[in-house]
Design a protein around this motif. Sequence first.
Motif, PDB file in Angstrom:
ATOM      1  N   ARG A 237       0.853  -1.186   0.000  1.00  0.00           N
ATOM      2  CA  ARG A 237       0.000   0.000   0.000  1.00  0.00           C
ATOM      3  C   ARG A 237       0.889   1.235   0.000  1.00  0.00           C
ATOM      4  N   ASN A 238       0.543   2.214  -0.818  1.00  0.00           N
ATOM      5  CA  ASN A 238       1.283   3.473  -0.879  1.00  0.00           C
ATOM      6  C   ASN A 238       0.568   4.545  -0.062  1.00  0.00           C
ATOM      7  N   ASP A 239       1.339   5.278   0.713  1.00  0.00           N
ATOM      8  CA  ASP A 239       0.817   6.426   1.449  1.00  0.00           C
ATOM      9  C   ASP A 239       1.696   7.630   1.152  1.00  0.00           C
ATOM     10  N   ASN A 268      -0.399  11.690   7.116  1.00  0.00           N
ATOM     11  CA  ASN A 268      -0.915  11.143   5.865  1.00  0.00           C
ATOM     12  C   ASN A 268      -1.805  12.170   5.169  1.00  0.00           C
ATOM     13  N   ASN A 270      -4.081  11.665   3.105  1.00  0.00           N
ATOM     14  CA  ASN A 270      -5.452  11.185   2.942  1.00  0.00           C
ATOM     15  C   ASN A 270      -6.231  11.124   4.250  1.00  0.00           C
ATOM     16  N   SER A 271      -5.535  11.264   5.395  1.00  0.00           N
ATOM     17  CA  SER A 271      -6.238  11.222   6.685  1.00  0.00           C
ATOM     18  C   SER A 271      -5.504  12.141   7.664  1.00  0.00           C
ATOM     19  N   ASP A 302      -0.558   4.072  15.403  1.00  0.00           N
ATOM     20  CA  ASP A 302      -0.905   3.964  13.988  1.00  0.00           C
ATOM     21  C   ASP A 302      -2.310   3.375  13.941  1.00  0.00           C
ATOM     22  N   ASP A 304      -4.012   2.286  11.637  1.00  0.00           N
ATOM     23  CA  ASP A 304      -4.170   1.116  10.779  1.00  0.00           C
ATOM     24  C   ASP A 304      -3.889  -0.169  11.553  1.00  0.00           C
TER      25      ASP A 304
END
Length: 323
Positions: A237-239, A268, A270-271, A302, A304
């Motif tokens: 996965r790319n961040d 990040n 995106n978040s 994290d 995730d």
Amino acid sequence: MKKQHFLFFIVSLFYSSNIFAQEVKSQEVKPQEVKTPEVKPQETKPQEVKPKEIKKDTSYWKKKTQYGANFSNADFNNWSPGGQNATGFTVFFNTKREYAKAKTTWVNDLQMQYGLLNNGNGFRKSIDRLFFDSKVGHKISPTWALVGVFNFQSQFTSGYKYGDVAANDIKISNFLSPAYITESIGFEWRPKPYFSMVASPGAIRQTIVTDNGVREKDPITGELKPAYGVRVGSKFRNDFALIQIVSNFDKDIAKNVNLKLRHQVFINANSLGHIDNRIDAKVAAKINKYFSATFDFILLYDDDLSTKIQQARNLGLGFLHTF
């Protein structure tokens, strides 16, 4: 007659000696002036200068390597307050290479740790870390530099969520599952030799999961779940970071006591409401030439992985060699 003969002999002897003296005097040679011969300067041919052997200059490199092992043991026999027998050991290897010439710098840092603990249920992993960081920089002022950074983090062996018996153990990690690779270009601020901070807008991070065995199954559908933010059917996965900030501190805080700190912040893009933070701390107290006490401490957030702060600690006493 005899008297006359004697006088005649004396007169003759005197006369003869006088004549001999005059002859010797007349034959004396006056010292001649000694003339030194003129030495004409000789023509000298220019000597051929042989090129010197060029030796590699290693003064631009600084090197430091540490390796060792820590041991622990707790044993109880008819101990009324109670206690759990435990035996553990940790091995580690750290090496660092720093290059500096003119305005160019290059720092490579490799850290490896692995530990096992047996508290009556067999040996289980207590610490497992594989870390490599490479940073190339070009100074633009005494305290600022433009840098490019490559960072890799993973582990060596499988990790488990342990059950009551070995059959209930659930594998949750493995080598390259997960692994994190970060590439960034940014600016480094180094006001002191022992402290630096790198700010990298637009850093890229890959999360890798190569072993599907670390994925949990949905208890209802039986389907595999995403692991470490990597969706099912993909291995990475790319961040992209709005900005990444990495701070490093490495200094002797007391005699024979060294403190290393590394704080990584990944915002990040995106978040923005969920900022990843990781702190790695290591205190090493040197007892003598070959023995030391070490304490490792990790804090991680994290979302995730978990919505709670994660932490890991490891304390050891054992052998240490530095060169």
